[in-house]
Design a protein around this motif. Structure first.
Motif, PDB file in Angstrom:
ATOM      1  N   LEU A   1     -13.452   9.401  -1.063  1.00 10.95           N
ATOM      2  CA  LEU A   1     -14.030   9.623  -2.392  1.00 10.95           C
ATOM      3  C   LEU A   1     -15.437  10.181  -2.347  1.00 10.95           C
ATOM      4  O   LEU A   1     -15.943  10.690  -3.327  1.00 10.95           O
ATOM      5  CB  LEU A   1     -14.089   8.285  -3.141  1.00 10.95           C
ATOM      6  CG  LEU A   1     -12.764   7.661  -3.513  1.00 10.95           C
ATOM      7  CD1 LEU A   1     -12.982   6.229  -3.954  1.00 10.95           C
ATOM      8  CD2 LEU A   1     -12.113   8.469  -4.617  1.00 10.95           C
TER       9      LEU A   1
ATOM     10  N   GLU B   1      -4.602  13.120   6.747  1.00 12.97           N
ATOM     11  CA  GLU B   1      -4.704  13.320   5.317  1.00 12.97           C
ATOM     12  C   GLU B   1      -4.431  12.009   4.579  1.00 12.97           C
ATOM     13  O   GLU B   1      -5.025  11.720   3.554  1.00 12.97           O
ATOM     14  CB  GLU B   1      -3.706  14.386   4.881  1.00 12.97           C
ATOM     15  CG  GLU B   1      -3.961  14.854   3.481  1.00 12.97           C
ATOM     16  CD  GLU B   1      -3.233  16.150   3.219  1.00 12.97           C
ATOM     17  OE1 GLU B   1      -3.740  17.185   3.663  1.00 12.97           O
ATOM     18  OE2 GLU B   1      -2.172  16.103   2.588  1.00 12.97           O
ATOM     19  N   GLU B   2      -3.534  11.218   5.155  1.00 13.47           N
ATOM     20  CA  GLU B   2      -3.188   9.949   4.531  1.00 13.47           C
ATOM     21  C   GLU B   2      -3.080   8.865   5.597  1.00 13.47           C
ATOM     22  O   GLU B   2      -2.572   9.108   6.678  1.00 13.47           O
ATOM     23  CB  GLU B   2      -1.833  10.031   3.826  1.00 13.47           C
ATOM     24  CG  GLU B   2      -1.829  10.886   2.589  1.00 13.47           C
ATOM     25  CD  GLU B   2      -0.434  11.018   2.012  1.00 13.47           C
ATOM     26  OE1 GLU B   2       0.519  10.427   2.565  1.00 13.47           O
ATOM     27  OE2 GLU B   2      -0.294  11.721   1.004  1.00 13.47           O
ATOM     28  N   ALA B   3      -3.556   7.676   5.248  1.00 14.85           N
ATOM     29  CA  ALA B   3      -3.300   6.510   6.082  1.00 14.85           C
ATOM     30  C   ALA B   3      -2.725   5.439   5.174  1.00 14.85           C
ATOM     31  O   ALA B   3      -3.282   5.152   4.122  1.00 14.85           O
ATOM     32  CB  ALA B   3      -4.583   6.025   6.739  1.00 14.85           C
ATOM     33  N   VAL B   4      -1.585   4.892   5.571  1.00 20.55           N
ATOM     34  CA  VAL B   4      -0.946   3.853   4.761  1.00 20.55           C
ATOM     35  C   VAL B   4      -1.060   2.542   5.516  1.00 20.55           C
ATOM     36  O   VAL B   4      -0.710   2.457   6.692  1.00 20.55           O
ATOM     37  CB  VAL B   4       0.544   4.178   4.530  1.00 20.55           C
ATOM     38  CG1 VAL B   4       1.192   3.097   3.681  1.00 20.55           C
ATOM     39  CG2 VAL B   4       0.691   5.536   3.872  1.00 20.55           C
ATOM     40  N   PHE B   5      -1.583   1.535   4.840  1.00 27.16           N
ATOM     41  CA  PHE B   5      -1.720   0.234   5.473  1.00 27.16           C
ATOM     42  C   PHE B   5      -0.402  -0.528   5.349  1.00 27.16           C
ATOM     43  O   PHE B   5       0.109  -0.729   4.255  1.00 27.16           O
ATOM     44  CB  PHE B   5      -2.862  -0.538   4.814  1.00 27.16           C
ATOM     45  CG  PHE B   5      -3.001  -1.948   5.306  1.00 27.16           C
ATOM     46  CD1 PHE B   5      -3.181  -2.204   6.658  1.00 27.16           C
ATOM     47  CD2 PHE B   5      -2.950  -3.012   4.435  1.00 27.16           C
ATOM     48  CE1 PHE B   5      -3.300  -3.501   7.127  1.00 27.16           C
ATOM     49  CE2 PHE B   5      -3.075  -4.316   4.890  1.00 27.16           C
ATOM     50  CZ  PHE B   5      -3.250  -4.556   6.241  1.00 27.16           C
TER      51      PHE B   5
ATOM     52  N   LYS C   1      -0.124  12.050   8.853  1.00 28.29           N
ATOM     53  CA  LYS C   1      -0.029  10.812   8.069  1.00 28.29           C
ATOM     54  C   LYS C   1       0.153   9.650   9.032  1.00 28.29           C
ATOM     55  O   LYS C   1       1.024   9.682   9.891  1.00 28.29           O
ATOM     56  CB  LYS C   1       1.150  10.903   7.107  1.00 28.29           C
ATOM     57  CG  LYS C   1       1.356   9.674   6.259  1.00 28.29           C
ATOM     58  CD  LYS C   1       2.303   9.981   5.119  1.00 28.29           C
ATOM     59  CE  LYS C   1       2.513   8.778   4.221  1.00 28.29           C
ATOM     60  NZ  LYS C   1       3.308   9.150   3.035  1.00 28.29           N
TER      61      LYS C   1
ATOM     62  N   LEU D   1      -7.763  -3.637  -1.482  1.00 25.41           N
ATOM     63  CA  LEU D   1      -7.855  -3.940  -0.053  1.00 25.41           C
ATOM     64  C   LEU D   1      -9.027  -4.870   0.245  1.00 25.41           C
ATOM     65  O   LEU D   1      -8.917  -5.786   1.057  1.00 25.41           O
ATOM     66  CB  LEU D   1      -7.978  -2.636   0.754  1.00 25.41           C
ATOM     67  CG  LEU D   1      -6.675  -1.838   0.871  1.00 25.41           C
ATOM     68  CD1 LEU D   1      -6.950  -0.400   1.280  1.00 25.41           C
ATOM     69  CD2 LEU D   1      -5.723  -2.500   1.863  1.00 25.41           C
TER      70      LEU D   1
ATOM     71  N   ALA E   1      -9.044  -0.123   6.206  1.00 26.63           N
ATOM     72  CA  ALA E   1      -8.258   0.673   5.259  1.00 26.63           C
ATOM     73  C   ALA E   1      -9.044   0.879   3.958  1.00 26.63           C
ATOM     74  O   ALA E   1      -9.021   1.964   3.368  1.00 26.63           O
ATOM     75  CB  ALA E   1      -6.919  -0.006   4.981  1.00 26.63           C
ATOM     76  N   ALA E   2      -9.760  -0.164   3.523  1.00 25.35           N
ATOM     77  CA  ALA E   2     -10.585  -0.045   2.312  1.00 25.35           C
ATOM     78  C   ALA E   2     -11.675   0.992   2.532  1.00 25.35           C
ATOM     79  O   ALA E   2     -11.961   1.822   1.661  1.00 25.35           O
ATOM     80  CB  ALA E   2     -11.210  -1.403   1.962  1.00 25.35           C
TER      81      ALA E   2
ATOM     82  N   ARG F   1      -7.411   1.298  -5.098  1.00 24.84           N
ATOM     83  CA  ARG F   1      -6.850   0.955  -3.798  1.00 24.84           C
ATOM     84  C   ARG F   1      -7.895   0.247  -2.943  1.00 24.84           C
ATOM     85  O   ARG F   1      -7.623  -0.770  -2.307  1.00 24.84           O
ATOM     86  CB  ARG F   1      -6.399   2.246  -3.125  1.00 24.84           C
ATOM     87  CG  ARG F   1      -5.592   2.060  -1.872  1.00 24.84           C
ATOM     88  CD  ARG F   1      -5.278   3.411  -1.297  1.00 24.84           C
ATOM     89  NE  ARG F   1      -4.399   3.335  -0.153  1.00 24.84           N
ATOM     90  CZ  ARG F   1      -4.298   4.301   0.752  1.00 24.84           C
ATOM     91  NH1 ARG F   1      -5.007   5.408   0.610  1.00 24.84           N
ATOM     92  NH2 ARG F   1      -3.500   4.164   1.774  1.00 24.84           N
ATOM     93  N   GLU F   2      -9.111   0.791  -2.958  1.00 30.88           N
ATOM     94  CA  GLU F   2     -10.206   0.178  -2.214  1.00 30.88           C
ATOM     95  C   GLU F   2     -10.459  -1.248  -2.740  1.00 30.88           C
ATOM     96  O   GLU F   2     -10.602  -2.186  -1.961  1.00 30.88           O
ATOM     97  CB  GLU F   2     -11.460   1.040  -2.369  1.00 30.88           C
ATOM     98  CG  GLU F   2     -12.625   0.548  -1.554  1.00 30.88           C
ATOM     99  CD  GLU F   2     -13.934   1.140  -2.026  1.00 30.88           C
ATOM    100  OE1 GLU F   2     -13.907   2.066  -2.855  1.00 30.88           O
ATOM    101  OE2 GLU F   2     -14.984   0.659  -1.580  1.00 30.88           O
TER     102      GLU F   2
ATOM    103  N   ASP G   1       0.827  -1.199   0.000  1.00 32.50           N
ATOM    104  CA  ASP G   1       0.000   0.000   0.000  1.00 32.50           C
ATOM    105  C   ASP G   1       0.864   1.252   0.000  1.00 32.50           C
ATOM    106  O   ASP G   1       1.983   1.255   0.511  1.00 32.50           O
ATOM    107  CB  ASP G   1      -0.901  -0.010   1.254  1.00 32.50           C
ATOM    108  CG  ASP G   1      -1.973   1.069   1.195  1.00 32.50           C
ATOM    109  OD1 ASP G   1      -2.408   1.415   0.091  1.00 32.50           O
ATOM    110  OD2 ASP G   1      -2.365   1.564   2.274  1.00 32.50           O
TER     111      ASP G   1
ATOM    112  N   ALA H   1     -10.197   4.437   2.381  1.00 32.22           N
ATOM    113  CA  ALA H   1      -9.895   4.828   0.993  1.00 32.22           C
ATOM    114  C   ALA H   1     -11.179   5.276   0.306  1.00 32.22           C
ATOM    115  O   ALA H   1     -11.212   6.285  -0.403  1.00 32.22           O
ATOM    116  CB  ALA H   1      -9.272   3.657   0.241  1.00 32.22           C
ATOM    117  N   GLU H   2     -12.254   4.544   0.546  1.00 32.37           N
ATOM    118  CA  GLU H   2     -13.525   4.860  -0.084  1.00 32.37           C
ATOM    119  C   GLU H   2     -14.096   6.156   0.469  1.00 32.37           C
ATOM    120  O   GLU H   2     -14.672   6.965  -0.266  1.00 32.37           O
ATOM    121  CB  GLU H   2     -14.505   3.711   0.164  1.00 32.37           C
ATOM    122  CG  GLU H   2     -15.788   3.859  -0.613  1.00 32.37           C
ATOM    123  CD  GLU H   2     -16.832   2.842  -0.201  1.00 32.37           C
ATOM    124  OE1 GLU H   2     -16.641   2.172   0.830  1.00 32.37           O
ATOM    125  OE2 GLU H   2     -17.836   2.745  -0.911  1.00 32.37           O
ATOM    126  N   ASP H   3     -13.924   6.343   1.772  1.00 40.47           N
ATOM    127  CA  ASP H   3     -14.470   7.513   2.444  1.00 40.47           C
ATOM    128  C   ASP H   3     -13.962   8.813   1.825  1.00 40.47           C
ATOM    129  O   ASP H   3     -14.685   9.789   1.729  1.00 40.47           O
ATOM    130  CB  ASP H   3     -14.062   7.470   3.920  1.00 40.47           C
ATOM    131  CG  ASP H   3     -15.265   7.681   4.814  1.00 40.47           C
ATOM    132  OD1 ASP H   3     -16.378   7.376   4.362  1.00 40.47           O
ATOM    133  OD2 ASP H   3     -15.069   8.149   5.943  1.00 40.47           O
TER     134      ASP H   3
END
Lengths: 367, 353
Positions: free
Chosen positions: B218, B159-163, B10, A214, B210-211, A210-211, A185, B214-216
């Motif tokens: 958007l 602002e960013e989250a990295v899995f 981050k 995951l 995390a998915a 990305r979604e 990621d 990421a969707e949130d």
């Protein structure tokens, strides 16, 4: 993603046992899954190879993909390479994994980059992932890397996001059967800031890919978890995934329940199930209504089940437990007044539903 | 202190100790330093891991602050010193950490917010099980009740989250080799929390979270109920211990459905429940849930009336506890609400014990 979220049936258990036996003879497969080019999959794969070699394992590189960055070059210089064989066909250049050479060399682990490549016509296999299967079959472990864009069953999702389909793709079953899958990621912003941008999806598309990656990984991991629990004889009543069961009757106001269930399942990346309890002597009008409700359930891609057994509440409770359901949707009773001494099904469910949330829906259309 | 521009947060998100969050964070810090960024280490926990310590080479460290508590010495991040130093980027390990009493702010995430307010960018690390909304799910799956939690809205500000991923098997190998913990502690960890099932389940939870994140990023800020109205979720609080589960479940649902979320308690005769209710109300407010108290006479009628006035679409209630047979002749509050608010969706939340 219904194919991944279903619980194991006997057929599947049999397949799992056979897979277990096969696995003992097979080499181990590890897949690094990314969501876009340049997310760092290749680096992670080669770096793992380097670390394994440092720990004394016998590792060779079977294929290298595209432009090699300096940090990857630094790792490659420490590893043994069995080079791919360049071939030309109809004016196109191909790089084919040297299977014969790898069989002869027979390392413990082989690193294969660019899993979603194809081979020229007349090759042993049309696609590289099939070469990998051959290596595994010979007892050679493989570490490889792939993007979600190249997973065959995700092509519709990917096309919806990027407007494009990948030319070559790897079946999802390849990932499901892998011993290990690891997500690589990075924030989309980091990718956009890096190097040549041509052909790279934009920020929004990257976030959606990305979604997808995951969720795909989570579903594969869920499979592994269920498999592990089953093979160790552990009966888990809990699940990590939200699983929503909509209970249908001829009289229930099914549309809002099913739509809400679908929306919920989608938001939580969970599963939607619908069930009705088999009743004899339904009058034709009720039968027609029930059928219409079931049609709607199928249209909304719910997994529809018919429950046998006389008592509604017992049937729902048993089914919910068996299916690891986390939310049960049911219509409100139409009765206005409480009836002394005989508890309604809803009263009984409220009292006995320990493992799941029970959501009651109005009978009108106002939800 | 307030800056023109807020710092950016981050988060390196993992599912257990030892998956490589700190290592990845230091990797990024080194890359930033190579680009000439003014970056300092505000707090870093080495856990004696050699390869991680090597990664700090060349990075400036703001010395920690010694705090004595209960006759022992502890070390915490010296937040005021970092603020005075005023770097462009600060690296702060273990976002969910609770400071020793007397060390200033109660939680490290509060220290981090102070840095962000001063315009300093922050890199931090966290495991998914420390997220408040996942507390019950993690408990249910692993049998462990995580005590140090971070409210979701704090994490959402990142602002960013990295899995940061690693397979459970690789993690267990690392623990076995003594990379993560000292040998004796490693054995205990492997037998208790770090079982293959626990790790696999936590990893799945982390991936799904995390998915979702990421969707949130958007989605537009507001969502509509199927009818076109905005969803409004009402959580009915009591003094019952299960109220905490109810609050987390209702809030999680509201966050996922992008619904409004408010909590109400119907005040009864002042009694021994008051303290517990007050605790639950303050817990709800910490999660940024608007709280209300309304008056009886009847609890169910008050809830139904409040729900109508507030245009609530869904009511969340706890399960009624086990009741003696003779009391079943009377309806429970839940049953009364079910009957009196039949135009609403009503969710009776499982205890999942």
């Amino acid at each position: 993603m219904a194919d991944l979220s279903r619980r194991p049936d006997p057929e599947e258990l049999l397949r799992r046992v056979q897979a277990e036996e096969r696995r003992e003879r097979r080499g181990r497969l590890k897949v690094f899954l990314g969501y876009a080019p340049r997310v760092g999959k290749s680096f992670r794969m080669f770096d793992e190879g380097r670390r394994r070699k440092e720990r004394g394992e016998d590792v060779v590189v079977g294929s290298v993909q595209g432009d090699v960055t300096p940090d990857i070059q630094a790792i490659l210089s420490q590893l043994e390479l069995v080079p791919t064989i360049p071939e030309r066909y109809a004016g196109r250049e191909y790089q084919v994994v040297d299977l014969a050479g790898l069989f002869r060399r027979h390392p413990q682990f082989c690193l294969i980059d660019g899993l979603a490549s194809d081979n020229p016509p007349g090759s042993r296999n049309p696609q590289r992932w099939q070469d990998v299967e051959n290596l595994l079959g010979r007892g050679i472990g493989v570490i490889t890397a792939v993007n979600v864009q190249h997973i065959r069953e995700r092509q519709d999702d990917v096309a919806r996001v990027t407007g494009k389909r990948a030319a070559y793709s790897v079946p999802e079953a390849f990932l499901i059967d892998a011993d290990d899958i690891e997500v690589v990621d990075a924030p989309p912003e980091a990718l956009l800031g890096r190097g040549d941008q041509t052909g790279l999806p934009d920020a929004r598309q990257l976030a959606e890919l990305r979604e997808l990656a995951l969720v795909l990984a989570a579903n594969v991991v869920d499979r592994q978890l269920q498999g592990y629990l089953t093979s160790h004889g552990i009966a888990a009543t809990w699940g990590v995934q939200e699983r929503i069961l909509v209970c249908l009757t001829p009289r229930s106001n099914a549309a809002p329940m099913l739509r809400s269930g679908r929306r919920n399942a989608r938001r939580f990346h969970g599963a939607l199930l619908a069930a009705y309890v088999e009743q004899e002597n339904l009058d034709p009008e009720d039968r027609r209504k029930l059928e219409a409700n079931l049609d709607l359930a199928r249209e909304l891609e719910a997994e529809v089940h018919c429950l046998k057994g006389g008592d509604l509440v017992d049937a729902i409770l048993a089914f919910a437990r068996e299916q690891h359901v986390t939310q049960v949707f049911l219509g409100h009773t139409q009765r206005d007044k409480p009836r002394w001494f005989s508890r309604s099904p809803i009263d009984r469910l409220i009292e006995e539903a320990v493992d799941f949330d029970l959501r009651l829906f109005p009978h009108g259309d106002r939800a | 202190m307030s800056a023109e521009r807020k710092g950016r947060l981050k988060i390196y998100l993992g599912y257990a100790a030892g998956v490589g969050k700190t290592y990845r964070m230091l990797d990024e810090a080194q890359a930033l330093r190579a680009e000439g960024a003014d970056i300092v280490i505000g707090y870093f926990e080495a856990h004696g891991r050699g390869d991680t310590i090597a990664k700090t080479e060349g990075l400036e460290t703001v010395p920690r602050r010694a705090v004595s508590y209960g006759g022992s010495q502890f070390e915490e991040m010296d937040t005021e010193a970092v603020l005075r130093r005023r770097p462009a980027v600060a690296l702060v390990d273990e976002f969910a950490h609770t400071n020793v009493p007397g060390a200033g702010r109660e939680k490290r995430w509060q220290d981090v917010r102070a840095l962000l307010d001063a315009g300093i960018d922050v890199l931090t690390t966290m495991n998914v099980q420390h997220l408040e909304s996942l507390n019950d799910q993690v408990w249910r799956v692993t049998g462990v009740r995580v005590r140090e939690t971070v409210p979701d809205w704090v994490v959402d500000e990142a602002e960013e989250a990295v899995f940061v991923d690693l397979t459970p098997q690789a993690l267990r190998n690392r623990i076995e080799r003594g990379v993560v913990y000292a040998p004796e502690k490693a054995r205990r960890a492997m037998d208790n929390f770090f079982t293959e099932t626990n790790l696999t389940a936590l990893r799945e939870i982390a991936m799904r979270h995390a998915a979702h994140e990421a969707e949130d990023k958007l989605r537009p800020a507001t969502a509509r109920a199927p009818s076109g109205r905005r969803e409004r979720i009402l959580i009915c609080l009591t003094g019952s211990p299960s109220s905490a589960i109810l609050i987390r479940r209702g809030k999680r649902m509201a966050d996922y459905l992008q619904a409004d979320c408010i909590a109400v308690h119907v005040s009864g005769p002042a009694g021994r429940e008051r303290e517990a209710v007050e605790r639950h109300m303050s817990f709800a407010r910490n999660l940024r849930i608007e709280t209300h108290v309304v008056d009886g006479p009847g609890v169910a009628a008050a809830i139904a009336g409040f729900a109508r006035d507030q245009r609530i679409t869904q009511i969340f209630m706890g399960r009624p506890g086990p009741r003696p047979v003779w009391k079943r002749l009377h309806e429970s509050v839940v049953q009364q609400v079910v009957r009196q608010a039949r135009d609403k969706q009503i969710t009776i939340v499982a205890q999942r014990g």
